[in-house]
Motif scaffolding. Structure first.
Motif, PDB file in Angstrom:
ATOM      1  N   TYR A 183      54.974  47.560  25.541  1.00  0.00           N
ATOM      2  CA  TYR A 183      53.568  47.163  25.598  1.00  0.00           C
ATOM      3  C   TYR A 183      53.417  45.740  26.129  1.00  0.00           C
ATOM      4  N   ILE A 184      54.337  44.874  25.774  1.00  0.00           N
ATOM      5  CA  ILE A 184      54.307  43.499  26.295  1.00  0.00           C
ATOM      6  C   ILE A 184      54.553  43.505  27.805  1.00  0.00           C
ATOM      7  N   ASP A 185      55.518  44.339  28.241  1.00  0.00           N
ATOM      8  CA  ASP A 185      55.831  44.423  29.671  1.00  0.00           C
ATOM      9  C   ASP A 185      54.671  44.994  30.484  1.00  0.00           C
ATOM     10  N   LEU A 186      53.872  45.877  29.860  1.00  0.00           N
ATOM     11  CA  LEU A 186      52.740  46.473  30.572  1.00  0.00           C
ATOM     12  C   LEU A 186      51.774  45.411  31.095  1.00  0.00           C
ATOM     13  N   PHE A 187      51.490  44.409  30.284  1.00  0.00           N
ATOM     14  CA  PHE A 187      50.526  43.389  30.666  1.00  0.00           C
ATOM     15  C   PHE A 187      51.069  42.449  31.736  1.00  0.00           C
ATOM     16  N   GLN A 188      52.377  42.529  32.005  1.00  0.00           N
ATOM     17  CA  GLN A 188      52.975  41.731  33.068  1.00  0.00           C
ATOM     18  C   GLN A 188      53.277  42.573  34.302  1.00  0.00           C
ATOM     19  N   ASP A 189      52.922  43.851  34.244  1.00  0.00           N
ATOM     20  CA  ASP A 189      53.221  44.802  35.320  1.00  0.00           C
ATOM     21  C   ASP A 189      52.040  44.875  36.292  1.00  0.00           C
ATOM     22  N   SER A 190      52.236  44.388  37.516  1.00  0.00           N
ATOM     23  CA  SER A 190      51.155  44.396  38.517  1.00  0.00           C
ATOM     24  C   SER A 190      50.788  45.810  38.940  1.00  0.00           C
ATOM     25  N   ASP A 191      51.777  46.725  38.976  1.00  0.00           N
ATOM     26  CA  ASP A 191      51.491  48.119  39.338  1.00  0.00           C
ATOM     27  C   ASP A 191      50.600  48.779  38.291  1.00  0.00           C
ATOM     28  N   PHE A 192      50.855  48.482  37.028  1.00  0.00           N
ATOM     29  CA  PHE A 192      50.036  49.015  35.938  1.00  0.00           C
ATOM     30  C   PHE A 192      48.600  48.499  36.047  1.00  0.00           C
ATOM     31  N   ARG A 193      48.437  47.214  36.342  1.00  0.00           N
ATOM     32  CA  ARG A 193      47.097  46.630  36.472  1.00  0.00           C
ATOM     33  C   ARG A 193      46.355  47.208  37.670  1.00  0.00           C
ATOM     34  N   SER A 194      47.052  47.377  38.796  1.00  0.00           N
ATOM     35  CA  SER A 194      46.389  47.931  39.982  1.00  0.00           C
ATOM     36  C   SER A 194      45.989  49.385  39.769  1.00  0.00           C
ATOM     37  N   ALA A 195      46.818  50.134  39.013  1.00  0.00           N
ATOM     38  CA  ALA A 195      46.479  51.531  38.708  1.00  0.00           C
ATOM     39  C   ALA A 195      45.229  51.596  37.844  1.00  0.00           C
ATOM     40  N   TRP A 196      45.121  50.696  36.876  1.00  0.00           N
ATOM     41  CA  TRP A 196      43.922  50.652  36.040  1.00  0.00           C
ATOM     42  C   TRP A 196      42.707  50.225  36.858  1.00  0.00           C
ATOM     43  N   TRP A 197      42.884  49.291  37.776  1.00  0.00           N
ATOM     44  CA  TRP A 197      41.762  48.825  38.594  1.00  0.00           C
ATOM     45  C   TRP A 197      41.195  49.963  39.434  1.00  0.00           C
ATOM     46  N   PHE A 198      42.090  50.736  40.078  1.00  0.00           N
ATOM     47  CA  PHE A 198      41.622  51.889  40.854  1.00  0.00           C
ATOM     48  C   PHE A 198      40.924  52.896  39.950  1.00  0.00           C
ATOM     49  N   THR A 199      41.509  53.181  38.779  1.00  0.00           N
ATOM     50  CA  THR A 199      40.928  54.157  37.855  1.00  0.00           C
ATOM     51  C   THR A 199      39.540  53.729  37.402  1.00  0.00           C
ATOM     52  N   ILE A 200      39.368  52.442  37.131  1.00  0.00           N
ATOM     53  CA  ILE A 200      38.061  51.931  36.689  1.00  0.00           C
ATOM     54  C   ILE A 200      37.024  52.059  37.800  1.00  0.00           C
ATOM     55  N   LEU A 201      37.405  51.684  39.021  1.00  0.00           N
ATOM     56  CA  LEU A 201      36.473  51.800  40.151  1.00  0.00           C
ATOM     57  C   LEU A 201      36.095  53.256  40.408  1.00  0.00           C
ATOM     58  N   PHE A 202      37.086  54.144  40.333  1.00  0.00           N
ATOM     59  CA  PHE A 202      36.836  55.572  40.533  1.00  0.00           C
ATOM     60  C   PHE A 202      35.908  56.108  39.452  1.00  0.00           C
ATOM     61  N   THR A 203      36.119  55.677  38.219  1.00  0.00           N
ATOM     62  CA  THR A 203      35.303  56.131  37.095  1.00  0.00           C
ATOM     63  C   THR A 203      33.864  55.651  37.213  1.00  0.00           C
ATOM     64  N   ILE A 204      33.690  54.376  37.545  1.00  0.00           N
ATOM     65  CA  ILE A 204      32.330  53.831  37.697  1.00  0.00           C
ATOM     66  C   ILE A 204      31.595  54.541  38.821  1.00  0.00           C
ATOM     67  N   GLY A 205      32.269  54.706  39.966  1.00  0.00           N
ATOM     68  CA  GLY A 205      31.646  55.390  41.099  1.00  0.00           C
ATOM     69  C   GLY A 205      31.225  56.803  40.761  1.00  0.00           C
ATOM     70  N   ASN A 206      32.126  57.552  40.109  1.00  0.00           N
ATOM     71  CA  ASN A 206      31.805  58.934  39.729  1.00  0.00           C
ATOM     72  C   ASN A 206      30.671  59.008  38.727  1.00  0.00           C
ATOM     73  N   THR A 207      30.716  58.157  37.715  1.00  0.00           N
ATOM     74  CA  THR A 207      29.710  58.210  36.652  1.00  0.00           C
ATOM     75  C   THR A 207      28.317  57.914  37.201  1.00  0.00           C
ATOM     76  N   VAL A 208      28.214  56.928  38.054  1.00  0.00           N
ATOM     77  CA  VAL A 208      26.909  56.562  38.620  1.00  0.00           C
ATOM     78  C   VAL A 208      26.415  57.633  39.592  1.00  0.00           C
ATOM     79  N   ILE A 209      27.260  57.992  40.554  1.00  0.00           N
ATOM     80  CA  ILE A 209      26.829  58.927  41.610  1.00  0.00           C
ATOM     81  C   ILE A 209      26.535  60.307  41.046  1.00  0.00           C
ATOM     82  N   GLN A 210      27.460  60.839  40.252  1.00  0.00           N
ATOM     83  CA  GLN A 210      27.278  62.208  39.763  1.00  0.00           C
ATOM     84  C   GLN A 210      26.072  62.341  38.852  1.00  0.00           C
TER      85      GLN A 210
END
Length: 296
Positions: free
Chosen positions: A62-89
């Motif tokens: 869990y400590i390593d997760l917060f230092q993992d840039s790939d993990f952060r970028s995956a969450w960033w894409f997921t958040i953008l995808f979620t916001i876009g879907n929720t608003v548009i749909q």
């Protein structure tokens, strides 16, 4: 009825309820609760998913997760995808539902046409839109002599838009039917009373339609949000998380880490964070939207 008979009947009803609930509870426990507990257990280890030894590492994953840039970028894409879907749909599905509820001709045909895509597997939808962007639309482009870039999956700047189009094409019809059912349950007397008070179409929509649709809005918002946070199969058949890592969702990242990277313990930590986020988001949304229902 004597106190003894009432107590006996209550026990009998309780046994009947228990019999009805027990199968679902067993399936829920085996299919969800136990795997979640196992995932949390594995997240505290550095297990590779194959060996019999599961070295305990505590909270290191869990400590390593917060230092993992790939993990952060995956969450960033997921958040953008979620916001876009929720608003548009939500907006488009509601507008389509209002249009169909207005009494236009061929309503049944439109309802069927909008609903059919959600019956298709998301994997197939990914293949369909991959072909659309790479073959069909470019061919139309050439035939018309235009120069529009339809290769949305091939560019990190446009891949999110391409995935949103594909996902919305599949699911808007499903949420539209929920909104349509809500619209058709609104008593016509409310609209007539609003007309008598001098309310125009816009005021009737915001002061009558939207408040009365509060339960449907809760279902749609929570359903779209949680579904978007779990996006995976659409990516597998269309972008495979690319180009680069531009469309790698948190579940896709978890899968590649745990299975392909043989870091099962680290991947389990990712899955635990996703479950926690899903739970918190759903809880906040339900509590907030339920208050609106009470006020409505």
């Amino acid at each position: 009825m004597t106190k003894y008979k009432k107590k006996s009947m209550d026990k009998k009803l309780f046994r009947q309820y228990l019999i009805l609930v027990l199968p679902g509870f067993i399936i829920f426990t085996i299919g969800l609760i136990i795997p979640m507990l196992m995932a949390f257990r594995y997240s505290l280890t550095s297990w590779d998913g194959m060996s019999a030894v599961k070295p305990f590492v505590g909270l290191k994953n869990y400590i390593d997760l917060f230092q993992d840039s790939d993990f952060r970028s995956a969450w960033w894409f997921t958040i953008l995808f979620t916001i876009g879907n929720t608003v548009i749909q939500n907006i488009v599905a509601l507008l389509f539902a209002v249009a169909l509820d207005s009494g236009i001709k061929g309503q049944k045909i439109y309802r069927t046409a909008f609903f059919v895509p959600c019956l298709i597997s998301a994997v197939i939808v990914g293949f369909v839109w991959l072909k659309m962007y790479s073959n069909v639309l470019p061919a139309i482009n050439d035939a018309l002599g235009t120069n529009i870039n339809f290769m949305l999956f091939g560019d990190g700047k446009t891949v999110l838009s391409g995935l949103l189009i594909a996902n919305n094409w599949q699911w808007i019809g499903y949420w539209m039917l929920i909104y349509l059912a809500g619209l058709q349950s609104i008593p016509s007397e409310l609209y007539e009373a609003a007309k008598v008070d001098g309310a125009g179409a816009v005021k009737r929509f915001f002061n009558v339609t939207i408040p009365m649709l509060a339960p449907a809005i809760t279902i749609c918002v929570v359903g779209i949000t949680t579904g978007s946070l779990k996006v995976y199969d659409l990516l597998v058949s269309s972008t495979k998380g690319g180009p680069g890592r531009a469309s790698t969702s948190i579940i896709y990242q978890t899968y590649t880490t745990a299975i392909n990277g043989r870091q099962y313990g680290y991947g389990s930590a990712m899955s635990v964070t996703l479950v926690l986020v899903l739970f918190l988001v759903a809880l906040i949304q339900v509590k907030g939207l339920k208050k609106k229902e009470v006020q409505a």
